[in-house]
Design a protein around this motif. Sequence first.
Motif, PDB file in Angstrom:
ATOM      1  N   VAL A  26      41.770  29.121  58.924  1.00 25.35           N
ATOM      2  CA  VAL A  26      42.705  28.222  58.238  1.00 25.35           C
ATOM      3  C   VAL A  26      42.497  28.351  56.738  1.00 25.35           C
ATOM      4  O   VAL A  26      41.460  28.838  56.279  1.00 25.35           O
ATOM      5  CB  VAL A  26      42.526  26.747  58.685  1.00 25.35           C
ATOM      6  CG1 VAL A  26      42.840  26.581  60.166  1.00 25.35           C
ATOM      7  CG2 VAL A  26      41.141  26.230  58.369  1.00 25.35           C
ATOM      8  N   SER A  27      43.476  27.904  55.972  1.00 20.19           N
ATOM      9  CA  SER A  27      43.359  28.045  54.516  1.00 20.19           C
ATOM     10  C   SER A  27      43.204  26.722  53.782  1.00 20.19           C
ATOM     11  O   SER A  27      42.879  26.725  52.597  1.00 20.19           O
ATOM     12  CB  SER A  27      44.579  28.789  53.963  1.00 20.19           C
ATOM     13  OG  SER A  27      45.761  28.053  54.241  1.00 20.19           O
ATOM     14  N   VAL A  44      42.059  20.977  49.270  1.00 18.26           N
ATOM     15  CA  VAL A  44      42.061  22.259  48.546  1.00 18.26           C
ATOM     16  C   VAL A  44      42.289  23.389  49.544  1.00 18.26           C
ATOM     17  O   VAL A  44      42.144  23.217  50.748  1.00 18.26           O
ATOM     18  CB  VAL A  44      40.726  22.513  47.798  1.00 18.26           C
ATOM     19  CG1 VAL A  44      40.504  21.507  46.686  1.00 18.26           C
ATOM     20  CG2 VAL A  44      39.557  22.494  48.760  1.00 18.26           C
ATOM     21  N   ASN A  45      42.641  24.550  49.014  1.00 11.91           N
ATOM     22  CA  ASN A  45      42.649  25.726  49.878  1.00 11.91           C
ATOM     23  C   ASN A  45      41.410  26.541  49.582  1.00 11.91           C
ATOM     24  O   ASN A  45      40.772  26.390  48.542  1.00 11.91           O
ATOM     25  CB  ASN A  45      43.938  26.533  49.741  1.00 11.91           C
ATOM     26  CG  ASN A  45      44.153  27.157  48.391  1.00 11.91           C
ATOM     27  OD1 ASN A  45      43.859  26.568  47.358  1.00 11.91           O
ATOM     28  ND2 ASN A  45      44.692  28.351  48.397  1.00 11.91           N
ATOM     29  N   HIS A  46      41.037  27.371  50.544  1.00  8.00           N
ATOM     30  CA  HIS A  46      39.763  28.085  50.429  1.00  8.00           C
ATOM     31  C   HIS A  46      39.889  29.496  51.007  1.00  8.00           C
ATOM     32  O   HIS A  46      40.852  29.823  51.690  1.00  8.00           O
ATOM     33  CB  HIS A  46      38.661  27.332  51.185  1.00  8.00           C
ATOM     34  CG  HIS A  46      38.870  27.349  52.675  1.00  8.00           C
ATOM     35  ND1 HIS A  46      39.591  26.379  53.324  1.00  8.00           N
ATOM     36  CD2 HIS A  46      38.482  28.225  53.636  1.00  8.00           C
ATOM     37  CE1 HIS A  46      39.621  26.644  54.611  1.00  8.00           C
ATOM     38  NE2 HIS A  46      38.963  27.765  54.838  1.00  8.00           N
ATOM     39  N   VAL A  47      38.867  30.264  50.738  1.00 10.84           N
ATOM     40  CA  VAL A  47      38.687  31.569  51.353  1.00 10.84           C
ATOM     41  C   VAL A  47      37.190  31.716  51.626  1.00 10.84           C
ATOM     42  O   VAL A  47      36.364  31.180  50.880  1.00 10.84           O
ATOM     43  CB  VAL A  47      39.217  32.705  50.445  1.00 10.84           C
ATOM     44  CG1 VAL A  47      38.400  32.834  49.172  1.00 10.84           C
ATOM     45  CG2 VAL A  47      39.275  34.020  51.191  1.00 10.84           C
ATOM     46  N   THR A 114      41.831  37.343  42.809  1.00 10.98           N
ATOM     47  CA  THR A 114      42.681  38.211  43.637  1.00 10.98           C
ATOM     48  C   THR A 114      42.639  37.802  45.106  1.00 10.98           C
ATOM     49  O   THR A 114      43.575  38.094  45.847  1.00 10.98           O
ATOM     50  CB  THR A 114      42.275  39.693  43.513  1.00 10.98           C
ATOM     51  OG1 THR A 114      40.974  39.880  44.072  1.00 10.98           O
ATOM     52  CG2 THR A 114      42.297  40.162  42.075  1.00 10.98           C
ATOM     53  N   LEU A 115      41.577  37.140  45.533  1.00  9.22           N
ATOM     54  CA  LEU A 115      41.430  36.729  46.927  1.00  9.22           C
ATOM     55  C   LEU A 115      42.145  35.427  47.263  1.00  9.22           C
ATOM     56  O   LEU A 115      42.531  35.206  48.412  1.00  9.22           O
ATOM     57  CB  LEU A 115      39.943  36.543  47.274  1.00  9.22           C
ATOM     58  CG  LEU A 115      39.037  37.749  47.233  1.00  9.22           C
ATOM     59  CD1 LEU A 115      37.586  37.329  47.460  1.00  9.22           C
ATOM     60  CD2 LEU A 115      39.474  38.766  48.270  1.00  9.22           C
ATOM     61  N   LEU A 116      42.300  34.557  46.261  1.00  9.93           N
ATOM     62  CA  LEU A 116      42.749  33.199  46.547  1.00  9.93           C
ATOM     63  C   LEU A 116      43.745  32.706  45.505  1.00  9.93           C
ATOM     64  O   LEU A 116      43.412  32.593  44.326  1.00  9.93           O
ATOM     65  CB  LEU A 116      41.532  32.257  46.576  1.00  9.93           C
ATOM     66  CG  LEU A 116      41.768  30.809  46.916  1.00  9.93           C
ATOM     67  CD1 LEU A 116      42.343  30.660  48.316  1.00  9.93           C
ATOM     68  CD2 LEU A 116      40.474  30.022  46.801  1.00  9.93           C
ATOM     69  N   THR A 117      44.952  32.411  45.969  1.00 12.00           N
ATOM     70  CA  THR A 117      45.972  31.818  45.116  1.00 12.00           C
ATOM     71  C   THR A 117      45.986  30.316  45.383  1.00 12.00           C
ATOM     72  O   THR A 117      46.063  29.905  46.543  1.00 12.00           O
ATOM     73  CB  THR A 117      47.361  32.408  45.436  1.00 12.00           C
ATOM     74  OG1 THR A 117      47.303  33.823  45.239  1.00 12.00           O
ATOM     75  CG2 THR A 117      48.427  31.807  44.552  1.00 12.00           C
ATOM     76  N   PRO A 118      45.902  29.497  44.344  1.00  9.56           N
ATOM     77  CA  PRO A 118      45.897  28.050  44.562  1.00  9.56           C
ATOM     78  C   PRO A 118      47.154  27.584  45.299  1.00  9.56           C
ATOM     79  O   PRO A 118      48.254  28.050  45.005  1.00  9.56           O
ATOM     80  CB  PRO A 118      45.857  27.463  43.145  1.00  9.56           C
ATOM     81  CG  PRO A 118      45.325  28.569  42.288  1.00  9.56           C
ATOM     82  CD  PRO A 118      45.790  29.840  42.927  1.00  9.56           C
ATOM     83  N   TRP A 119      46.988  26.684  46.253  1.00 12.13           N
ATOM     84  CA  TRP A 119      48.129  26.171  47.019  1.00 12.13           C
ATOM     85  C   TRP A 119      48.939  25.178  46.203  1.00 12.13           C
ATOM     86  O   TRP A 119      50.111  24.968  46.469  1.00 12.13           O
ATOM     87  CB  TRP A 119      47.673  25.537  48.333  1.00 12.13           C
ATOM     88  CG  TRP A 119      46.900  24.256  48.161  1.00 12.13           C
ATOM     89  CD1 TRP A 119      45.613  24.135  47.725  1.00 12.13           C
ATOM     90  CD2 TRP A 119      47.362  22.934  48.380  1.00 12.13           C
ATOM     91  NE1 TRP A 119      45.247  22.816  47.676  1.00 12.13           N
ATOM     92  CE2 TRP A 119      46.312  22.049  48.083  1.00 12.13           C
ATOM     93  CE3 TRP A 119      48.559  22.391  48.817  1.00 12.13           C
ATOM     94  CZ2 TRP A 119      46.414  20.673  48.186  1.00 12.13           C
ATOM     95  CZ3 TRP A 119      48.667  21.006  48.922  1.00 12.13           C
ATOM     96  CH2 TRP A 119      47.596  20.176  48.609  1.00 12.13           C
TER      97      TRP A 119
END
Length: 154
Positions: A26-27, A44-47, A114-119
């Motif tokens: 999940v993100s 928040v969103n995560h990686v 590059t891995l994570l774009t803020p939601w």
Amino acid sequence: MIRYDEPVHRRIDLGPSEALRLLGTVSLGRIVFTRQALPTVRPVNHVLDGGDIVIRTHEGAALTAHAQQDGGKGVVVAYEADAIDPDTHLGWSVVVTGYARLVTDPADLARVRTLLTPWAPHEGMDHAVRIRPHLVTGVLLTNGVGAGTAVRTA
């Protein structure tokens, strides 16, 4: 009151590896940290990155300021994510407790971007926080027929 005509739900504790695997499917999640001596929760969103949870943040965020205060091992936070069906109440929930540090290495920060774009983009959203898990717990909520009957996780 227990209704005997409804299926029995089971709770199965997950090991840390399986819990982190599910968290990676999940993100979105929630980070819990201390602000003015009180618990604060933010969605928040995560990686997942090398076993760590990474989130993006901005200059004025309370978490950014909090994580900057400790240049050592970081500040204690909790991170929670889940996938629970609102109708059946089947699924899973994972809670990670660990230390959050601001990502300060320019190369690592560029890679995280590059891995994570803020939601929920916010001006100045160019900071990142890395959470190193120390305690990982998770539960799988099934319908009692067997562990393979929970809602899909990916």
